[in-house]
Design a protein around this motif. Structure first.
Motif, PDB file in Angstrom:
ATOM      1  N   SER A  22       0.813  -1.224   0.000  1.00  7.54           N
ATOM      2  CA  SER A  22       0.000   0.000   0.000  1.00  7.54           C
ATOM      3  C   SER A  22       0.845   1.272   0.000  1.00  7.54           C
ATOM      4  O   SER A  22       0.290   2.371   0.027  1.00  7.54           O
ATOM      5  N   TYR A  23       2.150   1.119  -0.023  1.00  8.04           N
ATOM      6  CA  TYR A  23       3.052   2.256   0.077  1.00  8.04           C
ATOM      7  C   TYR A  23       3.871   2.422  -1.201  1.00  8.04           C
ATOM      8  O   TYR A  23       4.395   1.440  -1.749  1.00  8.04           O
TER       9      TYR A  23
ATOM     10  N   ILE B 282       9.005   4.502  -7.027  1.00  6.77           N
ATOM     11  CA  ILE B 282       8.129   3.551  -7.711  1.00  6.77           C
ATOM     12  C   ILE B 282       6.769   3.570  -7.031  1.00  6.77           C
ATOM     13  O   ILE B 282       6.670   3.588  -5.794  1.00  6.77           O
ATOM     14  N   THR B 283       5.732   3.564  -7.840  1.00  2.32           N
ATOM     15  CA  THR B 283       4.384   3.636  -7.288  1.00  2.32           C
ATOM     16  C   THR B 283       3.963   2.289  -6.684  1.00  2.32           C
ATOM     17  O   THR B 283       4.669   1.295  -6.792  1.00  2.32           O
TER      18      THR B 283
ATOM     19  N   CYS C  91      16.275   3.837   2.031  1.00  2.00           N
ATOM     20  CA  CYS C  91      14.986   3.366   1.547  1.00  2.00           C
ATOM     21  C   CYS C  91      13.876   4.153   2.255  1.00  2.00           C
ATOM     22  O   CYS C  91      13.980   4.435   3.456  1.00  2.00           O
ATOM     23  N   ASN C  92      12.846   4.515   1.511  1.00  2.00           N
ATOM     24  CA  ASN C  92      11.716   5.262   2.069  1.00  2.00           C
ATOM     25  C   ASN C  92      10.405   4.638   1.626  1.00  2.00           C
ATOM     26  O   ASN C  92      10.247   4.263   0.461  1.00  2.00           O
ATOM     27  N   ALA C  93       9.475   4.545   2.579  1.00  2.00           N
ATOM     28  CA  ALA C  93       8.107   4.122   2.286  1.00  2.00           C
ATOM     29  C   ALA C  93       7.175   5.293   2.567  1.00  2.00           C
ATOM     30  O   ALA C  93       7.279   5.937   3.612  1.00  2.00           O
ATOM     31  N   ASN C  94       6.283   5.578   1.624  1.00  2.00           N
ATOM     32  CA  ASN C  94       5.417   6.737   1.764  1.00  2.00           C
ATOM     33  C   ASN C  94       3.973   6.399   1.440  1.00  2.00           C
ATOM     34  O   ASN C  94       3.684   5.727   0.438  1.00  2.00           O
ATOM     35  N   ARG C  95       3.088   6.915   2.296  1.00  2.00           N
ATOM     36  CA  ARG C  95       1.651   6.853   2.008  1.00  2.00           C
ATOM     37  C   ARG C  95       1.030   8.103   2.598  1.00  2.00           C
ATOM     38  O   ARG C  95       0.946   8.241   3.817  1.00  2.00           O
TER      39      ARG C  95
END
Length: 116
Positions: free
Chosen positions: A31-32, A51-52, A96-100
């Motif tokens: 979901s991220y 990347i989406t 590394c990054n996770a975004n929502r």
């Protein structure tokens, strides 16, 4: 507990290749949107690749276009950065990054050094 664990960094000669991995846990990875950033000594952190959620779209910094490729495996909760034709100016700590939305998770970083 949210974790992003980068691996694959190291010392490589100019023109060489490295593949970074970022293993995620503790949140719904699929979901991220995922990104790789880097920070060189004395410089600000910069976006390298993004990347989406569905891998439908990728974007890159101009400095790495045609040399780096970001990909993700939602089944393995992992995002990758394939880095080819490395240059000394690619030397940095890669994060590394996770975004929502307004939520961001960061890894601890992995050092990449390009030198002869």
């Amino acid at each position: 507990q949210v974790q992003l664990v980068e691996s694959g960094g190291g010392l490589v000669q100019p023109g060489g290749s490295l593949r970074l991995s970022c293993a995620a846990s503790g949140f719904t990875f699929s979901s991220y949107a995922m990104s790789w950033y880097r920070q060189a000594p004395g410089k600000e952190r910069e976006l390298v690749a993004h990347i989406t959620v569905t891998s439908g779209r990728t974007t890159y910094a101009d400095s790495v276009k045609g040399r780096f490729t970001i990909s993700r495996d939602n089944a393995k909760n992992t995002v990758y950065l394939q880095m080819n034709s490395l240059k000394p100016e690619d030397t940095a700590v890669y994060y590394c990054n996770a975004n929502r939305g307004y939520v961001n998770f960061w890894g601890q970083g992995t050092q990449v050094t390009v030198s002869s």
